[in-house]
Design an enzyme around this catalytic site. Structure first.
Site, PDB file in Angstrom:
ATOM      1  N   ASP A  57       0.823  -1.198   0.000  1.00  0.00           N
ATOM      2  CA  ASP A  57       0.000   0.000   0.000  1.00  0.00           C
ATOM      3  C   ASP A  57       0.863   1.257   0.000  1.00  0.00           C
ATOM      4  O   ASP A  57       2.093   1.193  -0.004  1.00  0.00           O
ATOM      5  CB  ASP A  57      -1.022  -0.023   1.140  1.00  0.00           C
ATOM      6  CG  ASP A  57      -0.396   0.099   2.528  1.00  0.00           C
ATOM      7  OD1 ASP A  57       0.752   0.568   2.628  1.00  0.00           O
ATOM      8  OD2 ASP A  57      -1.074  -0.253   3.504  1.00  0.00           O
ATOM      9  N   LYS A  79      -4.218   3.040  -1.463  1.00  0.00           N
ATOM     10  CA  LYS A  79      -5.538   3.669  -1.410  1.00  0.00           C
ATOM     11  C   LYS A  79      -5.401   4.927  -0.569  1.00  0.00           C
ATOM     12  O   LYS A  79      -5.173   4.855   0.633  1.00  0.00           O
ATOM     13  CB  LYS A  79      -6.577   2.716  -0.803  1.00  0.00           C
ATOM     14  CG  LYS A  79      -6.754   1.435  -1.587  1.00  0.00           C
ATOM     15  CD  LYS A  79      -7.647   0.453  -0.867  1.00  0.00           C
ATOM     16  CE  LYS A  79      -9.099   0.871  -0.900  1.00  0.00           C
ATOM     17  NZ  LYS A  79      -9.659   0.860  -2.256  1.00  0.00           N
ATOM     18  N   MET A 194      -7.007   8.493  10.306  1.00  0.00           N
ATOM     19  CA  MET A 194      -7.610   9.048   9.088  1.00  0.00           C
ATOM     20  C   MET A 194      -8.670  10.101   9.423  1.00  0.00           C
ATOM     21  O   MET A 194      -9.786  10.072   8.922  1.00  0.00           O
ATOM     22  CB  MET A 194      -8.220   7.911   8.250  1.00  0.00           C
ATOM     23  CG  MET A 194      -7.197   6.870   7.825  1.00  0.00           C
ATOM     24  SD  MET A 194      -7.910   5.381   7.093  1.00  0.00           S
ATOM     25  CE  MET A 194      -8.540   4.531   8.559  1.00  0.00           C
TER      26      MET A 194
END
Length: 277
Positions: A57, A79, A194
């Site tokens: 990732d 992502k 996040m």
């Protein structure tokens, strides 16, 4: 387990006999840690040296990939919010396809694969398709990233509980399934992944639920890397920040443990000395 060492270049590497066999046709879901390449586990390092295919990732840095089997095929599957990203179904399909082709497939994720990393979803899909897999935990940013900022996630004099949350749901909004009123009162320390995009709204909800505006907040960007930066503020002052200017990925911690940072900020000195391990 016997520890066997062999020399390879300038590095001493653990012999593969000291670890579980990475079988062809299997997938290992491995946590790479929050940033510094040295934070990957020995079992994860073994997987890097044995893998035929590495699907990684966006949080896996190039310095860690340099430790990989030089013959391995590397596939970027990052992502990132607000940017074009591979679909989750396509990522998992790649894992299955390469495993069925007899490859040793390493799914390398930043932090820990099971902490807001969709590792559980990927493992479920592998299980449904009868693909053998192993889960190798990693140091999550909500613990290791804080440590690199000089913030203990728990301290006997500050908290006996901590809560981990995600700052956005699968649609990119603030998670509606979170009882923010209960969260505001539940624990002294809250760690949010996040969260930067929606941090002002999250702060509003916590304040409306009774959380003190004097609650300390630290935002650690690019944790455990040379680009690490930390913003410290109060919960009541979140609205004054220009959130779009805060580098991501970032981890947010609310609560009294940030008070220890002034004394425990060891990594700033390590950066000055260029000692980044």
């Amino acid at each position: 387990m016997r520890r066997k060492w062999r020399e390879k270049g300038h590095f001493a590497r653990l012999d593969s006999a000291a670890f579980p066999r990475f079988e062809p046709g299997s997938v290992w879901l491995v946590g790479a840690g929050p940033g510094a390449p040295g934070l990957i586990s020995l079992l994860g390092y073994h997987a890097l040296s044995e893998a035929d295919v590495i699907v990684h990732d966006a949080l896996v840095g190039p310095s860690l990939l340099e430790l990989a089997n030089p013959r391995a095929k590397t596939i970027f599957a990052g992502k990132r919010g607000g940017k074009p990203s591979p679909k989750q179904a396509d990522i998992t399909l790649k894992l299955i396809e390469h495993a069925r082709a007899g490859k040793r497939v390493l799914r390398l994720k930043g932090g820990d694969p099971m902490m807001f990393g969709r590792g559980g979803e990927e493992a479920e899909t592998l299980a449904r398709n009868a693909i053998p897999f192993r889960i190798v935990p990693g140091i999550t940013a909500g613990i290791g990233g804080l440590a690199y900022a000089g913030i203990p996630v728990t301290h006997r004099d500050a908290n006996h509980a901590v809560m981990f949350l995600t700052g956005h749901d699968e649609k990119g909004g603030v998670p509606e399934g979170v009882d923010w009123d209960a969260v505001a009162r539940a624990v002294p320390v809250i760690v949010i992944y996040m969260a930067v995009k929606h941090l002002a709204l999250i702060a509003e909800r916590l304040l409306a639920a009774g959380r003190s505006g004097d609650d300390r907040v630290a935002i650690i960007s690019h944790a455990a890397s040379p680009a690490q930066s930390v913003i410290e503020t109060r919960l009541a002052d979140i609205g004054q920040l220009i959130l779009a200017d805060i580098p991501t990925p970032a981890i947010v911690v609310l609560g009294p443990v940030s008070n220890y940072r002034a004394a425990l900020d060891w990594y700033r000195g390590a950066l000055r000395e260029n000692s980044l391990g």
